[in-house]
Design an enzyme around this catalytic site. Structure first.
Site: not given
Ligand code: ARG
Length: 399
Positions: A175, A14, A95, A124
């Protein structure tokens, strides 16, 4: 007007396609920035070269491992932060540090826009954009997957058309987001919340049913920070890495939850965070031993609120700073050693010692040497229960 966009680059399909896509949509040059938060995996130099091959005018990797451990993971540990009582905020903590490096890159390269690869459905995107807004309110944010409807199939087509050096078949069925604090896995067959995770999902932890012998570890804390493991000095980063290895080998730190996202969706996520969970378990125990009763009780609410703020993308909020003020005061006392046994998926505390301990053997003992005056208890109970007794008497009298 600036001619550049800074892209948060992961090296995956991506964000690799996003380089050309952003250039096409905005007419601007793209600077790719990958931030090393201890995600391991692919060589970051390879990732950097891929960004250039995909058309970035500049690409670099920022080593933020110690910064992430000291300034993000450590505050989370000192707060015993677990979202919904379970999730140690793996992605949520990374982040804000990524945002710092994106903003620094935007300033350095004179960009007026920051881009990220998030979809419009997750947490995110919020964390990136609220963070950018807090540090650099003048910068614009774009998310090609969300804003230019860049679907996966379109991305694959784009990559093939332009011969981008990405293996589009190498796509994992999940993911995944990972860093030194832990690993998050979602989508694929896990979207059916009745399906149990298979061993294949895990990378940081071994199968807890392997029947390995226990591993005894002693973690030394100073003011809420781990400073030694088994007597050897460690930095925060080293503490997490060592416990990731040792607790991971014991299968410690697996979680499987349905969580409430900020955007309202309930989603299923499988996590593994052996180091983080072992450290939090030990820190909590030391809090129990060293922190006065009311402060310790109050800290439970602070932990929860802190975790919610960080989960909800409000790392750069005044309330988080204020809660850290409370946690600073509390952690002044949190020094000493915790011994744990790592085995069969559990990190079980087996011992604690501290100069700051409030545990008084002579008050607690049922053997000789007892200094607790039991005769005081009778009057205390009488007064403590008086309001309840008065209410009960009234209700009885009124039938
Ligand atoms: N649910 C978690 C959060 O919001 C992780 C997000 C990313 N998860 C992922 N498998 N790409 O902090």
């Amino acid at each position: 007007m600036s001619e550049r966009v800074v892209l948060a680059y992961s090296g995956g399909l991506d964000t690799s396609v996003a380089i050309g896509w952003i250039a096409k949509e905005t007419g601007k040059e793209v600077v790719a920035v990958a931030v090393d938060v201890g995600q391991d995996g692919e060589d970051l130099e390879v990732i950097r070269e891929r960004a250039l091959a995909c058309g970035a005018v500049e690409a670099y990797v920022a080593d933020a491992r110690d910064e992430f451990a000291d300034q993000y993971c450590l505050p989370a540990l000192r707060a015993d932060a677990l979202y919904q009582g379970v999730y140690p905020l793996v992605s949520a903590l990374s982040r804000p540090v990524i945002v710092k490096h994106l903003v620094a890159a935007a300033r350095l390269h004179g960009a007026d826009t920051v881009a990220h690869g998030c979809t419009g459905k997750g947490n995110d995107q919020v964390r990136f954009e609220v963070g950018i807004g807090a540090l650099a309110p003048d910068l614009k944010c774009i998310a090609p997957v969300r804003d230019y409807a860049m679907t996966r199939d379109m991305a694959i087509e784009f990559a093939e058309e332009r011969n981008l050096p990405i293996d589009v078949t190498k796509k994992s069925p999940y993911s995944i987001d990972q860093n030194v604090w832990g690993r998050a896995v979602e989508t694929g067959f896990l979207e059916d919340i009745w399906n149990g995770p298979i061993e294949d999902v895990y990378e940081y932890t071994d199968d807890p049913t392997l029947g390995r012998p226990g591993d005894e570890v002693i973690i030394t804390f100073e003011k809420g920070a781990p400073v030694a493991i088994d007597g050897r000095h460690v930095t925060m980063l080293e503490a997490i890495e060592e416990l990731n290895r040792r607790a991971g080998a014991a299968g410690v730190g697996r979680m499987d939850i349905v969580e409430d996202r900020l955007v309202g969706i309930k989603s299923r996520e499988v996590y593994e965070a052996p180091g983080a969970l072992t450290l939090i378990r030990a820190h909590k125990e030391l809090v129990s031993v060293t922190v006065e009763k009311d402060m310790a009780r109050f800290a439970g609410g602070v932990s929860q609120r802190w975790a919610e703020l960080v989960y909800d993308g409000l790392w750069f909020s005044p309330l988080r700073e204020a809660l850290d003020g409370f946690l600073d005061v509390m952690n002044q006392q949190v020094s000493g050693d915790i011994r744990l046994n790592l085995q069969g998926g559990s990190a079980i505390v087996t011992g604690r010692r501290s100069q700051q301990s409030l545990y008084d053997f002579n008050l607690a003992t049922y053997d000789t040497g007892d200094t607790f005056d039991q005769s005081m208890a009778k009057g205390f109970i009488e007064l403590w229960g008086l309001p309840t007794k008065l209410a009960a008497q009234r209700d009885q009298a009124n039938g």
